[in-house]
Design a protein around this motif. Structure first.
Motif, PDB file in Angstrom:
ATOM      1  N   GLU A 229       0.833  -1.206   0.000  1.00 18.23           N
ATOM      2  CA  GLU A 229       0.000   0.000   0.000  1.00 18.23           C
ATOM      3  C   GLU A 229       0.871   1.261   0.000  1.00 18.23           C
ATOM      4  O   GLU A 229       0.620   2.218  -0.746  1.00 18.23           O
ATOM      5  CB  GLU A 229      -0.920   0.003   1.222  1.00 18.23           C
ATOM      6  N   LYS A 230       1.910   1.270   0.827  1.00 16.17           N
ATOM      7  CA  LYS A 230       2.802   2.433   0.907  1.00 16.17           C
ATOM      8  C   LYS A 230       3.634   2.575  -0.366  1.00 16.17           C
ATOM      9  O   LYS A 230       3.927   3.690  -0.798  1.00 16.17           O
ATOM     10  CB  LYS A 230       3.702   2.319   2.140  1.00 16.17           C
ATOM     11  N   ILE A 231       4.028   1.438  -0.946  1.00 19.11           N
ATOM     12  CA  ILE A 231       4.791   1.477  -2.189  1.00 19.11           C
ATOM     13  C   ILE A 231       3.942   2.068  -3.317  1.00 19.11           C
ATOM     14  O   ILE A 231       4.421   2.891  -4.102  1.00 19.11           O
ATOM     15  CB  ILE A 231       5.292   0.067  -2.564  1.00 19.11           C
ATOM     16  N   ILE A 232       2.672   1.658  -3.378  1.00 20.38           N
ATOM     17  CA  ILE A 232       1.761   2.199  -4.395  1.00 20.38           C
ATOM     18  C   ILE A 232       1.589   3.705  -4.207  1.00 20.38           C
ATOM     19  O   ILE A 232       1.610   4.472  -5.181  1.00 20.38           O
ATOM     20  CB  ILE A 232       0.390   1.484  -4.339  1.00 20.38           C
ATOM     21  N   LYS A 233       1.458   4.134  -2.970  1.00 17.59           N
ATOM     22  CA  LYS A 233       1.342   5.565  -2.686  1.00 17.59           C
ATOM     23  C   LYS A 233       2.595   6.305  -3.143  1.00 17.59           C
ATOM     24  O   LYS A 233       2.509   7.392  -3.732  1.00 17.59           O
ATOM     25  CB  LYS A 233       1.118   5.781  -1.176  1.00 17.59           C
ATOM     26  N   HIS A 234       3.742   5.719  -2.889  1.00 18.70           N
ATOM     27  CA  HIS A 234       5.010   6.326  -3.300  1.00 18.70           C
ATOM     28  C   HIS A 234       5.096   6.425  -4.826  1.00 18.70           C
ATOM     29  O   HIS A 234       5.515   7.458  -5.371  1.00 18.70           O
ATOM     30  CB  HIS A 234       6.182   5.506  -2.763  1.00 18.70           C
ATOM     31  N   VAL A 235       4.682   5.362  -5.513  1.00 22.24           N
ATOM     32  CA  VAL A 235       4.698   5.361  -6.978  1.00 22.24           C
ATOM     33  C   VAL A 235       3.775   6.445  -7.527  1.00 22.24           C
ATOM     34  O   VAL A 235       4.121   7.173  -8.463  1.00 22.24           O
ATOM     35  CB  VAL A 235       4.309   3.975  -7.526  1.00 22.24           C
TER      36      VAL A 235
END
Length: 321
Positions: A229-235
């Motif tokens: 979830e955090k990786i998607i937000k970062h992307v």
């Protein structure tokens, strides 16, 4: 030796009591024909980081110039990197966070030597090792076999992992007027590299002169990359930054930006086990460019998902790294 400061070493630290001494020792061991300063910004550490810095400050008062914050500014969205470099007096700025360190005593000298004879160079970087919390080498960050000048397109498509942050050196005067796309970024090293590439030439020295530590508790990687979830937000935030970059450059690098966005989306889809991505033309091209090892990992995930999940459970159970 000229009394003027040639390099300002900018070091941001927070709760790095296990690592800060290694960072400081690696700064102090530098052998140079010029003067340099070490700017430490302790962002209100709750462990003994500040205490260790004070010991070094007392021992090297003319070299180490710390700031001890009473409250954590990063949590208040303050750009502590800019806050620290604003007080720099050197011609160049060299970056290294408090949990990383340098391994070559001639690192600063080698980079300055190149930049002093190539005035069009706005970013000088080099090879590094990624190490674990104990300093054991995990893998190299070596974007090229041999010295090389990187293009703006290569820097954009390479992403934040192209160069280790603690290898970066650049002219201080470029620090003053960073563009909007830098300010909109979720991290600072990637847009900083892009910004500097737009201003001149990016020169890579193919020598291992730094160690970039991963797995440190509380680090950006461990907190912001800790879940899908955090990786998607970062992307998604990175895509916003790249759109600002596109506008800033009048879409001069639109193809490189699209390639980078497609690569990020490809990685997300594979992490989500959405293997239909492999059927789309734009993602097929990405898959073909991957190294054999990466291709194999993806295909194993696709065709043997139960085995992969069982392996993950075993790793978690027995704490296999």
């Amino acid at each position: 030796m000229n009394s003027k400061i040639m390099v300002s070493v900018s070091c941001i630290t927070y709760n790095h009591e296990k690592y800060i001494a290694a960072a400081l020792d690696s700064f102090i061991m530098q052998k140079t024909s010029f003067n340099y300063e070490i700017l430490i910004h302790d962002d209100a550490s709750t462990d003994k980081t500040a205490e260790i810095i004070r010991e070094y400050e007392q021992k090297y008062p003319n070299l180490i110039k710390p700031i001890y914050q009473k409250e954590n500014l990063y949590s208040k969205n303050v750009d502590v990197d800019d806050l620290n470099t604003e007080r720099a007096t050197g011609k160049y700025i060299a970056l290294c966070e408090g949990d990383d360190y340098w391994i070559d005593p001639l690192k600063l000298q080698k980079q300055v030597d190149y930049m002093e004879t190539h005035s069009d160079c706005t970013l000088c970087v080099h090879a590094a090792y990624i190490v674990n919390v104990n300093g054991r080498k995990i893998k190299p960050v070596r974007p090229n076999a041999g010295n090389k000048i990187f293009t703006v397109e290569e820097v954009i498509e390479g992403g934040g992992g192209l160069f280790a942050t603690n290898t970066m050196m650049y002219p201080r005067h470029l620090d003053a007027d960073k563009p909007d796309f830098y300010k909109k970024a979720p991290v600072t090293d990637y847009p900083l590299a892009i910004y500097l590439a737009l201003k001149g030439k990016v020169y890579y020295i193919d020598e291992f002169m730094a160690a970039y530590r991963k797995g440190v508790s509380g680090s950006w990687t461990n907190t912001e990359q800790s879940s899908l979830e955090k990786i998607i937000k970062h992307v998604n935030n990175t895509e916003i930054m790249l759109e600002y970059l596109n506008q800033h450059t009048n879409y001069q690098y639109d193809e490189a930006i699209n390639n980078k966005n497609n690569l990020n989306q490809f990685k997300i889809m594979i992490a989500q086990e959405r293997f239909e991505a492999l059927k789309e033309d734009k993602f097929k091209a990405i898959f073909k460019k991957l190294e054999k090892k990466e291709k194999t990992k993806i295909l194993i995930k696709q065709y043997f998902p139960r085995s992969v999940r069982a392996y993950k459970r075993l790793r978690k159970k027995y704490k296999i790294k």
